[in-house]
Design an enzyme around this catalytic site. Structure first.
Site, PDB file in Angstrom:
ATOM      1  N   ASN A   1      -3.571  -6.753 -13.460  1.00  0.00           N
ATOM      2  CA  ASN A   1      -3.686  -8.013 -12.727  1.00  0.00           C
ATOM      3  C   ASN A   1      -2.527  -8.162 -11.742  1.00  0.00           C
ATOM      4  OD1 ASN A   1      -1.453  -8.770 -14.255  1.00  0.00           O
ATOM      5  ND2 ASN A   1      -2.625 -10.049 -15.661  1.00  0.00           N
TER       6      ASN A   1
ATOM      7  N   HIS B   1      28.677  21.048   8.637  1.00  0.00           N
ATOM      8  CA  HIS B   1      27.541  21.917   8.366  1.00  0.00           C
ATOM      9  C   HIS B   1      27.765  23.295   8.981  1.00  0.00           C
ATOM     10  CE1 HIS B   1      25.658  18.192   7.178  1.00  0.00           C
ATOM     11  NE2 HIS B   1      24.497  18.777   6.911  1.00  0.00           N
TER      12      HIS B   1
ATOM     13  N   SER C   1     -11.411  -4.715  -5.915  1.00  0.00           N
ATOM     14  CA  SER C   1     -12.345  -3.626  -5.663  1.00  0.00           C
ATOM     15  C   SER C   1     -13.168  -3.871  -4.400  1.00  0.00           C
ATOM     16  CB  SER C   1     -13.281  -3.470  -6.866  1.00  0.00           C
ATOM     17  OG  SER C   1     -14.060  -2.303  -6.742  1.00  0.00           O
TER      18      SER C   1
ATOM     19  N   TYR D   1      -0.943   2.405 -17.574  1.00  0.00           N
ATOM     20  CA  TYR D   1      -1.292   1.035 -17.905  1.00  0.00           C
ATOM     21  C   TYR D   1      -2.810   0.906 -17.980  1.00  0.00           C
ATOM     22  CZ  TYR D   1      -1.229  -3.994 -18.224  1.00  0.00           C
ATOM     23  OH  TYR D   1      -1.397  -5.281 -18.693  1.00  0.00           O
TER      24      TYR D   1
ATOM     25  N   ASP E   1     -17.471   6.240 -11.125  1.00  0.00           N
ATOM     26  CA  ASP E   1     -16.624   5.424 -12.005  1.00  0.00           C
ATOM     27  C   ASP E   1     -16.495   6.031 -13.396  1.00  0.00           C
ATOM     28  OD1 ASP E   1     -15.634   3.405 -10.488  1.00  0.00           O
ATOM     29  OD2 ASP E   1     -17.031   1.869 -11.174  1.00  0.00           O
TER      30      ASP E   1
ATOM     31  N   GLN F   1       5.795  -7.222 -18.656  1.00  0.00           N
ATOM     32  CA  GLN F   1       6.745  -6.746 -19.672  1.00  0.00           C
ATOM     33  C   GLN F   1       6.497  -5.288 -20.030  1.00  0.00           C
ATOM     34  OE1 GLN F   1       4.556  -9.216 -19.988  1.00  0.00           O
ATOM     35  NE2 GLN F   1       3.587  -9.306 -22.005  1.00  0.00           N
TER      36      GLN F   1
ATOM     37  N   GLN G   1     -19.802  -4.097  -7.734  1.00  0.00           N
ATOM     38  CA  GLN G   1     -18.404  -4.304  -7.381  1.00  0.00           C
ATOM     39  C   GLN G   1     -18.036  -5.784  -7.432  1.00  0.00           C
ATOM     40  OE1 GLN G   1     -16.312  -1.636  -7.058  1.00  0.00           O
ATOM     41  NE2 GLN G   1     -18.227  -0.726  -7.758  1.00  0.00           N
TER      42      GLN G   1
ATOM     43  N   HIS H   1     -16.534  -7.300 -10.606  1.00  0.00           N
ATOM     44  CA  HIS H   1     -15.179  -6.933 -10.998  1.00  0.00           C
ATOM     45  C   HIS H   1     -14.215  -8.107 -10.889  1.00  0.00           C
ATOM     46  CE1 HIS H   1     -14.723  -2.754 -12.030  1.00  0.00           C
ATOM     47  NE2 HIS H   1     -15.449  -2.362 -11.002  1.00  0.00           N
TER      48      HIS H   1
ATOM     49  N   GLU I   1      23.843  18.772  16.584  1.00  0.00           N
ATOM     50  CA  GLU I   1      23.752  17.448  15.964  1.00  0.00           C
ATOM     51  C   GLU I   1      25.123  16.869  15.640  1.00  0.00           C
ATOM     52  OE1 GLU I   1      21.039  17.717  12.670  1.00  0.00           O
ATOM     53  OE2 GLU I   1      19.313  17.993  13.990  1.00  0.00           O
TER      54      GLU I   1
ATOM     55  N   GLU J   1     -12.648   1.279  -0.113  1.00  0.00           N
ATOM     56  CA  GLU J   1     -12.370   2.017  -1.350  1.00  0.00           C
ATOM     57  C   GLU J   1     -13.561   2.906  -1.711  1.00  0.00           C
ATOM     58  OE1 GLU J   1     -11.281   0.993  -6.034  1.00  0.00           O
ATOM     59  OE2 GLU J   1     -12.152  -0.537  -4.733  1.00  0.00           O
ATOM     60  N   HIS J   2     -14.746   2.320  -1.759  1.00  0.00           N
ATOM     61  CA  HIS J   2     -15.983   3.053  -2.049  1.00  0.00           C
ATOM     62  C   HIS J   2     -16.942   2.950  -0.879  1.00  0.00           C
ATOM     63  CE1 HIS J   2     -14.602   1.344  -6.034  1.00  0.00           C
ATOM     64  NE2 HIS J   2     -14.645   2.624  -6.330  1.00  0.00           N
TER      65      HIS J   2
END
Length: 429
Positions: free
Chosen positions: A206, A412, A229, A121, A353, A183, A251, A254, A407, A319-320
């Site tokens: 999003n 088995h 971010s 995506y 990046d 979709q 950042q 973003h 067990e 994250e960073h």
């Protein structure tokens, strides 16, 4: 930016859009509609939400060639070099099968196999992200995935941004569809008349996209549920305020929910960065977004020591992480939790990046405590293989049967015991 003394725990609670109940209801309706009506649903939602009536979902070869021919040659060269860097770094991640010999002519193996098909995506709408194409597509191709598909929402002219198509061509992706939102995720998960289903979906989006990925997980694999971010900067008196401020704003621009944090041992730097952030905000094209981020989720913390700063970072698991200190490499060795670490003044986060070769699809919301950025491993599966010879079976089956009965799994035990040695050579006479 607000300046505070650093305490043991940093808490910046962000309103997570993914939790929006109304969004979730819509996403579930969209997924059900796509499952039921296929392409028709995709065309309808594209017209409704993207404002464009398409006659075909798939991007043609001619559209790609037109984009490539019209694109700035210097930018093509830049994207090609970035792609080469990403490919070279990720090639080092490729795994080999493991062949582990056992006694008595027996063995076990670990087989590495690429996924058959993945869907990538790529966000669209008001912006274009060719870097997302490269970061998602190249690890998949390095892993050996046979079918890599891109989905992305079209612009008002019914086309995808030229930069996205150029990046796709550079990466080597030819199956591209003009569809976005929940979709698109539903189409990749369940398939339609035009879009064949995939095994895994990666890439940011999003809140609708994030929620849709969560809803289809189990039918297909996903990379992660990415949040807004984040960046944390550890800096001492050697850092330059204008550079640190620029890194924080990189950042903040973003997303309104992005988080930008400075932890410093220098009171003077803290004050200078606060002034610089305000000064640079006024000159930033995305000032409104960045300002909302800085005001709500931006902080400057003054630490008593770099050790305290490191402890806070390991709690936050950003994250960073940028480290701009006198000895940044030494300090980086103490970091346990961060999606990606950028060491020194000249390694600002955008280097990763776009160009260095590391992946920019990274864990957010403190999930760096237990997860990693996108890599070749995300596009392969591992299968164990076992071969026991008769001699090996004879030696080991009593032990296996005993463990099974421990067990209370009699079936088995009987399974491993059933390979009786007194059956003779007859198999199914």
């Amino acid at each position: 930016m607000r300046i505070e003394k650093l305490t043991d725990i940093i808490s910046l609670q962000r309103s997570v859009e993914q939790a929006n109940v109304d969004h979730l209801t819509t996403v579930r309706q969209v997924i059900e509609d796509v499952q039921k009506n296929g392409d028709e649903a995709l065309f309808n939602y594209t017209e409704k939400w993207d404002g464009v009536k398409l006659s075909s979902l798939q991007v043609t070869k001619e559209e790609v060639e037109e984009a490539f021919a019209s694109f700035d040659p210097q930018l093509i060269q830049d994207l090609e070099e970035a792609a080469a860097n990403i490919r070279a770094f990720h090639a080092q991640q490729a795994r080999q099968d493991i062949d582990f010999p056992l006694a008595k002519n027996s063995y076990i193996q670990y087989k590495i196999s690429p996924l058959d098909a993945v869907g990538l995506y790529v966000p669209g709408g008001t912006a274009a992200y060719p870097s997302s194409v490269l970061m998602n597509a190249i690890p998949a191709l390095v892993a050996g995935v046979n079918r890599v598909v891109i989905v992305s929402p079209p612009s008002k002219d019914g086309k995808l941004p030229a930069s996205v198509l150029v990046a796709a061509r550079i990466a080597g992706i030819t199956e591209i569809y003009k569809v976005g939102g929940a979709q698109a995720i539903a189409a990749l998960a369940y398939g339609t008349e035009t879009i064949k289903a995939v095994d895994k979906i990666t890439g940011p989006g999003n809140s609708y996209v994030a929620l849709a990925k969560r809803e289809v997980f189990g039918k297909v694999a996903i990379d992660m549920i990415a949040g807004p971010s984040e960046i944390t900067v550890i800096a001492d008196h050697t850092a330059f305020a204008d550079e640190v401020a620029a890194d924080l704003l990189a950042q903040a621009e973003h997303d309104r929910f992005a988080s930008s944090v400075l932890i410093t041992t220098s009171d003077r730097l803290a004050e200078q960065v606060a002034v610089e952030v305000e000064k640079q905000l006024l000159l930033l094209p995305r000032e409104e977004i960045a300002r909302a981020s800085i005001e709500n989720f931006g902080r400057i913390y003054i630490a008593e020591s770099l050790e305290q700063a490191v402890e806070a970072v390991n709690d936050l698991a950003p994250e960073h992480l940028e480290i701009i200190t006198e000895q940044p490499e030494e300090l980086s060795k103490k970091i346990r939790h961060a999606g990606a670490i950028f060491i020194g003044r000249f390694s600002s986060e955008p280097v990763g990046d776009y160009f260095a070769g590391t992946n920019h699809v990274l864990p957010t919301n403190s999930t760096a405590r237990f997860s990693s950025g996108l890599c070749v491993d995300d596009f392969v599966k591992k299968t164990s293989i076992v071969y026991y010879s008769e001699e090996m079976w004879q030696e080991q089956y009593p032990k296996i049967a005993r463990l099974a009965r421990l067990e209370q799994l009699e079936g088995h035990a009987r399974s491993v015991e059933s390979r009786s040695w007194d059956k003779g050579d007859s198999k199914n006479d």
